[in-house]
Each structure stands twice: as structure tokens, then as C-alpha cells.
Design a protein around this motif. Sequence first.
Motif, PDB file in Angstrom:
ATOM      1  N   GLN A 162      34.304 -44.092 -12.884  1.00 51.10           N
ATOM      2  CA  GLN A 162      33.846 -45.348 -12.289  1.00 51.10           C
ATOM      3  C   GLN A 162      32.844 -45.112 -11.162  1.00 51.10           C
ATOM      4  OE1 GLN A 162      34.565 -48.213 -13.793  1.00 51.10           O
ATOM      5  NE2 GLN A 162      33.148 -49.202 -12.389  1.00 51.10           N
ATOM      6  N   ASP A 163      33.030 -44.049 -10.376  1.00 52.33           N
ATOM      7  CA  ASP A 163      32.093 -43.786  -9.280  1.00 52.33           C
ATOM      8  C   ASP A 163      30.692 -43.454  -9.814  1.00 52.33           C
ATOM      9  OD1 ASP A 163      33.268 -41.329 -10.217  1.00 52.33           O
ATOM     10  OD2 ASP A 163      32.411 -40.305  -8.482  1.00 52.33           O
ATOM     11  N   VAL A 164      30.625 -42.790 -10.981  1.00 56.04           N
ATOM     12  CA  VAL A 164      29.327 -42.473 -11.594  1.00 56.04           C
ATOM     13  C   VAL A 164      28.636 -43.761 -12.044  1.00 56.04           C
ATOM     14  CG1 VAL A 164      28.209 -41.324 -13.564  1.00 56.04           C
ATOM     15  CG2 VAL A 164      30.057 -40.166 -12.336  1.00 56.04           C
TER      16      VAL A 164
ATOM     17  N   GLU B 204      29.167 -46.846 -10.867  1.00 57.85           N
ATOM     18  CA  GLU B 204      28.787 -47.624  -9.682  1.00 57.85           C
ATOM     19  C   GLU B 204      27.538 -47.054  -9.009  1.00 57.85           C
ATOM     20  OE1 GLU B 204      32.341 -47.741  -7.314  1.00 57.85           O
ATOM     21  OE2 GLU B 204      33.373 -49.026  -8.770  1.00 57.85           O
ATOM     22  N   ARG B 205      27.456 -45.718  -8.925  1.00 57.53           N
ATOM     23  CA  ARG B 205      26.277 -45.083  -8.321  1.00 57.53           C
ATOM     24  C   ARG B 205      25.023 -45.382  -9.144  1.00 57.53           C
ATOM     25  NH1 ARG B 205      28.120 -40.060  -7.882  1.00 57.53           N
ATOM     26  NH2 ARG B 205      27.137 -39.315  -9.781  1.00 57.53           N
ATOM     27  N   GLU B 206      25.145 -45.265 -10.467  1.00 55.89           N
ATOM     28  CA  GLU B 206      24.010 -45.546 -11.355  1.00 55.89           C
ATOM     29  C   GLU B 206      23.562 -47.002 -11.224  1.00 55.89           C
ATOM     30  OE1 GLU B 206      21.028 -44.585 -14.069  1.00 55.89           O
ATOM     31  OE2 GLU B 206      22.416 -43.245 -13.037  1.00 55.89           O
ATOM     32  N   ARG B 207      24.553 -47.924 -11.219  1.00 58.71           N
ATOM     33  CA  ARG B 207      24.232 -49.356 -11.092  1.00 58.71           C
ATOM     34  C   ARG B 207      23.531 -49.634  -9.768  1.00 58.71           C
ATOM     35  NH1 ARG B 207      25.331 -54.096 -13.372  1.00 58.71           N
ATOM     36  NH2 ARG B 207      26.760 -53.313 -14.939  1.00 58.71           N
ATOM     37  N   ALA B 208      23.995 -49.020  -8.679  1.00 56.45           N
ATOM     38  CA  ALA B 208      23.392 -49.235  -7.349  1.00 56.45           C
ATOM     39  C   ALA B 208      21.938 -48.770  -7.342  1.00 56.45           C
ATOM     40  CB  ALA B 208      24.205 -48.507  -6.284  1.00 56.45           C
ATOM     41  N   ILE B 209      21.681 -47.621  -7.951  1.00 63.37           N
ATOM     42  CA  ILE B 209      20.306 -47.104  -8.024  1.00 63.37           C
ATOM     43  C   ILE B 209      19.431 -48.062  -8.832  1.00 63.37           C
ATOM     44  CG2 ILE B 209      18.871 -45.259  -9.028  1.00 63.37           C
ATOM     45  CD1 ILE B 209      21.252 -43.332  -8.346  1.00 63.37           C
TER      46      ILE B 209
ATOM     47  N   GLU C 160      18.565 -51.261  -6.878  1.00 68.64           N
ATOM     48  CA  GLU C 160      17.509 -51.013  -5.890  1.00 68.64           C
ATOM     49  C   GLU C 160      16.133 -50.935  -6.561  1.00 68.64           C
ATOM     50  OE1 GLU C 160      17.502 -51.111  -2.537  1.00 68.64           O
ATOM     51  OE2 GLU C 160      19.525 -51.839  -2.916  1.00 68.64           O
TER      52      GLU C 160
END
Length: 197
Positions: free
Chosen positions: A116-118, A120-125, A128
Amino acid sequence: MEITAAMVRELREKTNSGMMDCKKALQETGGDLEKAVDLLRKKGLATAMKRAGKEATEGAVQAYIHAGGKIGVLVEVNCETDFAARSEDFQTFVKDVAMQIAATSPLGVTREDVPQDVVERERAILVEQAKESGKPENIVEKMVEGRMRKFYEENVLMEQAFVKDPDKTIEEYLNELVAKTGERIVIRRFTRYQLGA
């Protein structure tokens, strides 16, 4: 049209279906071999879907070493019976899946397997990047969804294009085997090793 033993044998070799099933399929399609193959595949897939609740505890663990010993893969693929596990089609499928994993380095078998952290990080990038384009909020969300879909297609084994036949996904390849064997087949898990990584 008369259905001959040779026709039944040929259909059986193409589909691995039972003799009576092959004969019935040929009768239903007026002896048309290609239509009979399609009919058996559809019936096989329907049967396999009914069996989705069945336990798949047989199967194989395949090891694959690539690039002169620099990449190694262990993959477990399960099916319902030892008979299916020993079939040439199943063995080929397991080898192909191991090779796919070596070539593409997926993050998981399904979307749920991707940490899930991967995600979420991808979605955040991606959010932006999309916001920097200056588009309205509703368009930004659609852009992010499209790019996330692409992310999953590249990083989830079942959604990846099959390296040997990019016109189909691994899931479609698996469904073809399910239709052929009439059994539930599951890519259970894998581990990929890369020298120095």
C-alpha cells in the motif's frame, strides 16, 4: 455430417477435452473444427468458473535462472489435480510465468499484493505531476486514474502483457489454460532474486 473418430481425435489433441465432449462439440458445430475448439473453450471456462471455490492444492514450483545467473525466480502455481499439474500445457504455463517474472520484475501477483505504501507514493507523485499541468481538478483526477492503471499494467503480474504474446495479458493466458483444463489454477506466489539488488 458424419463425425469420424479421426475428427474427434484431432479435436481432442487440440483441446485436451474428453472424447464425448469433443464428439458433442463437433455435432453441435456441424463438424467445424475451429468452432468446436471455441465451443469447448467457452464450456471449459464456464466449468472452471463454477469450480472457483474448489481448493487448488496440487501444482508446481518452478525455478528459472536468467542472464547468466544474475536473475533467479521461484514461482508456485497451483491447480486442483496432479493430472493437470503434470500436463504439458500446465508445465509450459508455469515456465512462462517464471520467465515473465524474471523479465518484468512485477511487484505482486494481483493489485492487492502491491504494498500500500508503494501505491500511495506512486499516486502522490502522479497527483503532483498532473497538478503541474495546470488542468482543472476533475481532469487531474482522470489523469491520475489513467496513469495508475498504466502503473498496475506494468507492475502487477496478472495485468502485464505476456512477453511471448503482448496481445494478451497473463490473466488472459491463465484463463485460456483454465478453459483447457477445466480446473481452477492460481498463481500463488513468487520470489525474484537479482544479483546485487
